[in-house]
Design an enzyme around this catalytic site. Sequence first.
Site, short mmCIF file in Angstrom:
data_model
loop_
_atom_site.label_atom_id
_atom_site.label_comp_id
_atom_site.label_asym_id
_atom_site.label_seq_id
_atom_site.Cartn_x
_atom_site.Cartn_y
_atom_site.Cartn_z
N HIS A 1 12.08 -26.65 -34.89
CA HIS A 1 12.64 -26.82 -36.23
C HIS A 1 13.84 -25.88 -36.42
CE1 HIS A 1 12.37 -27.23 -40.73
NE2 HIS A 1 12.85 -26.00 -40.66
N GLU A 2 13.68 -24.64 -36.00
CA GLU A 2 14.77 -23.66 -36.15
C GLU A 2 15.96 -24.04 -35.26
OE1 GLU A 2 14.74 -21.77 -38.52
OE2 GLU A 2 12.61 -21.91 -38.98
N HIS B 1 17.91 -26.60 -36.86
CA HIS B 1 18.87 -26.03 -37.83
C HIS B 1 20.15 -25.58 -37.12
CE1 HIS B 1 16.85 -26.16 -41.60
NE2 HIS B 1 15.88 -25.34 -41.28
N GLU C 1 16.04 -29.56 -44.47
CA GLU C 1 14.70 -29.22 -43.99
C GLU C 1 14.03 -30.44 -43.38
OE1 GLU C 1 13.34 -26.31 -43.63
OE2 GLU C 1 15.12 -25.40 -44.49
#
Lengths: 458, 189
Positions: A144-145, A148, A227
Amino acid sequence: MWEQIQANRRRSAVLILGMAFVLLTLGYIGGELLMPGAGLLGVGVALVIWGIQMAIYATGAQSLLLQGAMAREIQKEDSPRLFNVVEEMAIASGLGFIPKIYLVEDPAPNAFAVGRTPGNSAVIVTTGLLHRLNRDELQGVIAHEIGHLKNRDVQFMTLAAVLLGSIVILSEILWRSLRLGGRGRSRSASRGGGQAQLIILLVALLLVVLGPLLAQLLYFACSRKREYLADACSAQFTRYPEGLASALEKISRTPLTVSFASKATAPMFIVNPLAAAGGAGLFSTHPPTEERIRILRSMGGASLGAYEAAFRKTRGGSLIGPQSLRDSPSASIRAPSGEGPIESNVDVKFISRRALGYLRLRCNCGLEISIPEGYEQNTIRCIRCGSTLPVPSVVAPPLPPVASPVSEATDAAPLQYTRTHKGWESFRCACGRTIQLSPSFAAPQIRCGGCNRRIQIV
Amino acid sequence: MNSIAILILLALAGLVLILLAWVAGAYNGLIRLRNQVENAWSQIDVQLKRRHDLIPNLVETVKGYAAHERATLENVIKARNMAVAAKTVGEHAEAENILTGALKSLFAVAEAYPNLKADQTFLRLQEELASTENKVAFSRQFYNDSVMAFNTRREVFPTNIIANLFNFTRREFFEVKEEAQREAPQVKF
């Protein structure tokens, strides 16, 4: 993935331009209102506010954030498994570089990503995260990071936050001066063209009140959308949406808030670090966690298309552009790896202490003692068995008898440290700095990071 | 009369410009995807090489505790040498499958030696190899995703015109036979 970045970039450009337009219009109208003919001056003021904010963010925000969090960069020897998980996800995403890894000693499980360029990109995890999540869950969070980073969310959210801040500051200034200068204007309005000025005043008031509100709504909507996108990327990179879903569940169930988080840094975390319950609404940086979990769990595959389908079903509306969907391959969900936590509770504490420069010493009674940098005495008493232990330090090897005791000569003499075992070992340099030796350290000497002197390792 | 002709000419010139811009955009898009495919392939190569480099260390460490497991150790070495010698994408895939199977049986054998299982070097190598295997899988995943995106772009209208014009050839997937991996095959020479 690239298409997605491009679509993102176009959307982001529109949003940034829109916000910049609101800011400059606010400046222009404000200038005209306070002093007819000074509209351009107002635009100038708006630009100056923006510039100052931008400069503050560009120069210090990231290092301030990392320092404020007492985040320490760790190396591969500190936690090989964590490094491997990050490397795996960097490869799966085709990121093209491996971000640095920082560790923060905080019992609240959370993670965030920083960095506008590959060189200063980093993933930050808390100690709480490392021992609470198993490998699949941590993989989901890291993916997930990295999502980003891949989508350039940090750059974009920084830019948007700076614009939002500038709009809020400017409207605050205008609001105050309009209230103060209200009487002066009514006099000039009675001189002629009163109606036109009244309309301008009304429009200006509307803009002053609604501008920041609108900008905030846009900002938060964008943050939430990013997100969801990072969640979709995580599922695609890991091919295992359940990992992230179960990690989100664990994180949101822990009734701890991250002590170093603030409103400004909240959008960067994986789960809103301030709202323990994961508050929903228009002014929230993160979508409700339960909804994110529901979307991830109702995915029929692991591709962006499967996320899009689950997103439509659970929430309605669309998230991912048609081009990215066309390019995204169909992918099935893999089986869980079944591996346990990355580090045990005890290990993670030692890793963090080591990164913070603590000297670790094991007493004969089995107690592990941590000595902070700056401890000056040569011995320490064990608090369990009461025995006195010497603090491991460098020694100058016995000098040949002819050596003159001049200070320069002793300075140049090589320092020496004798290893006692093959595991992690730490000792104190003559300058007081703690030096850590990893189990794989095999060189004959090491340079002290504090005084830069060479120390022979025997 | 004259002005109408000029207008038509201008419109035509505009159309040609738009067409050229589109051709350039489509061409660059294809080039970018092809480069991504090539980068992804080199990433697989890096990880495979790392895996081949780790294996001799692992074999040495295991020998120290379980020297009489000769057959298993030799299988690993043979499979490794075969993987190092592989040339084409297909050969690579097959050799790596066999190597994965050989490593699996080696780690299964290691279960019977408690001293080996407690050895720090062995544990570190085991984690490195497991992770390298994940990295191979993930770089293959990224490679196949990139190939998929490239091939799709190459075939759909209207980019297929550009692709055919500039001779962008179809790329091969890196396939893995799932069954082969599961049953840990016997290596015969």
